[in-house]
Design a protein around this motif. Structure first.
Motif: not given
Length: 202
Positions: A108, A132-133, A146, A148, A154, A156-157, A160-161
Motif C-alpha cells: 500500500s 491505494r492497496h 483499491h 480509499h 488499513d 479494511k482496504g 478487501y483488495t
C-alpha cells in the motif's frame, strides 16, 4: 479488426494488436462503430496518462461527456477488470508461466491529493489524501487495486483488495506482505480462506 483513424496519433493510443485483444470484450452497441469504440478507450487512456480533467480532453476526441459516461459505464460493466485479466493471462502465458498466478504480493501507499472534491483524509503519517492497496503476481502484473481515503483503517482496504484478487484469481494459494500486514490481515486469510501469508522482513 483494424480500423483507420484519421486524427493525429497520441502516445497513449491503443496499438492495433492491443485493440484486437480488447474489442471482443466490449459490450454490443448498435449505434457505435468499431472506430468510435476504440476512440472512447483512447480518450480514457489519455485522461489517465495525462491526469487532465474530462473537460480538458483534446477536441479531436469524442465529446468529454460521451467519454466520461463511457468510462463510468465501463466501471459498472466490469470492462476494465476484464481487460486487466486478459492482459495478465496473455503476459504470463507468453513468459511460459501458467495462465493464472498461485502467489500474490500486496502493498500500500499513501498518495497526496489536491482536489477539494476528493474523498480524502489523514493517515498515520499525516499524509493528506488517499491510500491505494495493490496486489500483483511475482512478475509485477496488476491483479487488483483499491483506493480509499487515507484516514480509513488499513485493514479494511487490505482485506478487501486481497479478497478482490482471490475472486478474480481463485488459483492464488499464498501471498506475501510486509510487517504492516501481520495480525488481522494475515489471520483473516490463513484462518478463513486457507491462504498462507508470508510476512517479509525487508
Amino acid at each position: 479488426m483494424i480500423v483507420e483513424n484519421k486524427r493525429k496519433a497520441y502516445e497513449t493510443d491503443l496499438t492495433d494488436s492491443q485493440w484486437e485483444i480488447i474489442e471482443p470484450l466490449m459490450w454490443k452497441s448498435g449505434n457505435k462503430s468499431k472506430l468510435e469504440k476504440r476512440e472512447l478507450i483512447n480518450a480514457v487512456l489519455y485522461v489517465v496518462d495525462s491526469g487532465c480533467k474530462w473537460r480538458q480532453l483534446p477536441h479531436d476526441f469524442p465529446p468529454y461527456t460521451t467519454v466520461s459516461n463511457f468510462y463510468y459505464k465501463a466501471v459498472r460493466e466490469g470492462l476494465w477488470e476484464k481487460i486487466l485479466k486478459v492482459t495478465v493471462i496473455k503476459t504470463r502465458t507468453e513468459a511460459g508461466k501458467s495462465s493464472e498466478p498461485s502467489y500474490a504480493l500486496i502493498d500500500s501507499q499513501s498518495v497526496k491529493t489536491v482536489y477539494s472534491s476528493d474523498k480524502r483524509g489523514y493517515d498515520g503519517e499525516k499524509t493528506k489524501g488517499r491510500k491505494r492497496h495493490i496486489v500483483t503476481d511475482i512478475m509485477g502484473n496488476l491483479l487488483a487495486v483499491h483506493v480509499h481515503a487515507a484516514n480509513i483503517h488499513d485493514t479494511k482496504g487490505e482485506v478487501y483488495t486481497f479478497e478482490k484478487a482471490l475472486y478474480h484469481y481463485p488459483s492464488i494459494e499464498a501471498g506475501c506482505a510486509d510487517e504492516g500486514y501481520r495480525g488481522t490481515f494475515k489471520n483473516t486469510f490463513e484462518i478463513f480462506h486457507n491462504i498462507r501469508i508470508d510476512i517479509s522482513k525487508q
